[in-house]
Write an enzyme that holds these catalytic residues in place. Structure first.
Site, PDB file in Angstrom:
ATOM      1  N   ASP A 198      30.440   5.048 -22.863  1.00  0.00           N
ATOM      2  CA  ASP A 198      30.743   3.265 -22.854  1.00  0.00           C
ATOM      3  C   ASP A 198      32.135   2.908 -22.891  1.00  0.00           C
ATOM      4  O   ASP A 198      33.013   4.220 -23.233  1.00  0.00           O
ATOM      5  CB  ASP A 198      30.308   2.627 -24.672  1.00  0.00           C
ATOM      6  CG  ASP A 198      30.296   0.981 -24.591  1.00  0.00           C
ATOM      7  OD1 ASP A 198      30.424   0.532 -23.858  1.00  0.00           O
ATOM      8  OD2 ASP A 198      30.999   0.843 -25.216  1.00  0.00           O
ATOM      9  N   ASN A 218      21.090  -4.479 -20.818  1.00  0.00           N
ATOM     10  CA  ASN A 218      22.007  -4.220 -19.780  1.00  0.00           C
ATOM     11  C   ASN A 218      21.962  -5.766 -18.494  1.00  0.00           C
ATOM     12  O   ASN A 218      22.472  -5.640 -18.040  1.00  0.00           O
ATOM     13  CB  ASN A 218      22.742  -2.849 -19.402  1.00  0.00           C
ATOM     14  CG  ASN A 218      23.433  -2.648 -20.183  1.00  0.00           C
ATOM     15  OD1 ASN A 218      23.717  -1.233 -20.240  1.00  0.00           O
ATOM     16  ND2 ASN A 218      24.667  -3.391 -20.842  1.00  0.00           N
TER      17      ASN A 218
HETATM   18  C1  IPE Z   1      25.308   0.407 -24.387  1.00  0.00           C
HETATM   19  O1  IPE Z   1      26.521   0.292 -23.978  1.00  0.00           O
HETATM   20  C2  IPE Z   1      24.608   0.885 -22.853  1.00  0.00           C
HETATM   21  C3  IPE Z   1      25.489   2.600 -22.324  1.00  0.00           C
HETATM   22  C4  IPE Z   1      26.228   2.802 -22.406  1.00  0.00           C
HETATM   23  C5  IPE Z   1      24.180   2.222 -21.155  1.00  0.00           C
HETATM   24  P1  IPE Z   1      26.825  -1.765 -23.963  1.00  0.00           P
HETATM   25  O2  IPE Z   1      27.966  -1.385 -23.699  1.00  0.00           O
HETATM   26  O3  IPE Z   1      26.202  -2.503 -23.223  1.00  0.00           O
HETATM   27  O4  IPE Z   1      26.592  -1.801 -25.919  1.00  0.00           O
HETATM   28  P2  IPE Z   1      27.112  -2.627 -26.496  1.00  0.00           P
HETATM   29  O5  IPE Z   1      27.073  -4.573 -25.156  1.00  0.00           O
HETATM   30  O6  IPE Z   1      28.606  -2.747 -26.732  1.00  0.00           O
HETATM   31  O7  IPE Z   1      26.231  -2.902 -27.566  1.00  0.00           O
HETATM   32  C1  IPE Z   2      29.318   1.108 -20.385  1.00  0.00           C
HETATM   33  O1  IPE Z   2      30.448   0.947 -20.095  1.00  0.00           O
HETATM   34  C2  IPE Z   2      28.261   1.460 -19.045  1.00  0.00           C
HETATM   35  C3  IPE Z   2      27.477   0.204 -18.622  1.00  0.00           C
HETATM   36  C4  IPE Z   2      27.088   0.137 -20.260  1.00  0.00           C
HETATM   37  C5  IPE Z   2      26.463   0.521 -18.142  1.00  0.00           C
HETATM   38  P1  IPE Z   2      30.141  -0.974 -19.703  1.00  0.00           P
HETATM   39  O2  IPE Z   2      30.892  -1.266 -19.263  1.00  0.00           O
HETATM   40  O3  IPE Z   2      30.030  -1.010 -21.337  1.00  0.00           O
HETATM   41  O4  IPE Z   2      32.556  -0.951 -20.536  1.00  0.00           O
HETATM   42  P2  IPE Z   2      32.428  -2.077 -21.893  1.00  0.00           P
HETATM   43  O5  IPE Z   2      31.903  -1.719 -22.803  1.00  0.00           O
HETATM   44  O6  IPE Z   2      32.573  -3.139 -21.218  1.00  0.00           O
HETATM   45  O7  IPE Z   2      34.399  -1.373 -22.170  1.00  0.00           O
HETATM   46 MG    MG Z   3      29.749  -1.387 -23.032  1.00  0.00          MG
END
Ligand code: IPE
Ligand code: IPE
Ligand code: MG
Length: 253
Positions: free
Chosen positions: A24, A72
């Protein structure tokens, strides 16, 4: 005798056999640099190769990476499109390298919502790497922990309906065999980058006794040093599994 938490005990403590990571923080990494989110996701993918090699070198048997959650799909369509295309090119580019390194790749999660082209690339990458015996890489994509439990329950319910098993035969032990990752060692260490401290519908069942490790490091900055820090923290944990610490307290009881 070295006390728990000292460098000595960490060095002799067992390694995690299976590490799972919620990758993340790509979006925030990009925002901090005034770059588009795309750049964060691309930089995030670049971290994976070294981590696979590091796990292999250290003797970690399996690495499971959360790449795309069931939730997602709610992201803006352009971002979803980019993530799908990165996933596709990653599989096309990296499967051969994994084959050469003896790493077996598998993808867990729903597949039916992916394009036919991506589904083919997944099947091909799994096929190319299927003989690997030197490590396992699992990519969780369109994966949700709740989906995983539901699919296992559904498979067992079908067997009950067909008369091949009784409802009484459904127990923690038998259901476990129907969950994703059932054939791999239990997830010892679950890491989440970016400072969030939640599970976000990642492995629910399999994390029952995982050690959790949260770090503020954003995923595109998470390198081998960060992995080693997580492994070091794991080795200093006292895993009791509901019982008593090995030796000391148990002996006093
Ligand atoms: C969890 O991260 C999913 C992945 C890293 C693939 P998200 O960024 O989607 O999770 P939330 O929305 O902060 O809970
Ligand atoms: C994790 O990074 C990747 C996926 C969930 C696919 P994020 O895109 O959630 O990054 P933040 O949480 O917005 O920083
Ligand atoms: Mg995230």
């Amino acid at each position: 005798m070295a006390s728990r938490g000292s460098a000595d005990s960490a060095q002799s403590a067992p390694l995690p056999r299976h590490i799972a990571i919620i990758m993340d923080g790509n979006g925030r990494w990009a925002a901090q640099r005034s770059l588009p989110t795309t750049a964060g996701h691309k930089a995030g993918v670049e971290r994976i190769r070294d981590l696979i090699s590091a796990c292999k070198e250290r003797g970690v048997e399996a690495l499971t990476l959360f790449a795309f959650s069931s939730e997602n799909w709610q992201r803006p369509p352009k971002e979803v499109e980019l993530l799908m295309s990165l996933f596709h090119s990653y599989l096309r580019k990296e499967a051969r390298r994994m084959q050469e390194e003896g790493v077996r790749l598998r993808v867990i999660g729903r597949r039916d919502r992916f394009s036919a082209r991506l589904q083919r690339a997944i099947a091909e990458a799994e096929e190319i790497t299927c003989a690997g015996t030197r490590g396992n890489l699992v990519i969780a994509a369109d994966y949700g922990g709740q989906w995983d439990i539901a699919q296992a329950a559904r498979a067992m319910a079908e067997e009950v309906a067909a008369g091949r098993r009784t409802p009484e035969s459904i127990t923690e032990e038998t259901l476990a065999d129907y969950m994703q990752l059932a054939d791999l060692p239990p997830v010892d260490l679950l890491i989440r980058s970016s400072g969030e401290q939640r599970i976000s519908n990642f492995i629910l069942w399999q994390a029952a006794y995982s050690e959790f490790y949260f770090t503020d490091t954003l995923w595109p900055d998470f390198g081998v040093e960060a992995l080693d820090a997580a492994i070091g923290a794991f080795q200093r944990r006292d895993r009791r599994f509901g019982g008593r610490s090995g030796g000391g307290l148990a002996a006093q009881a």
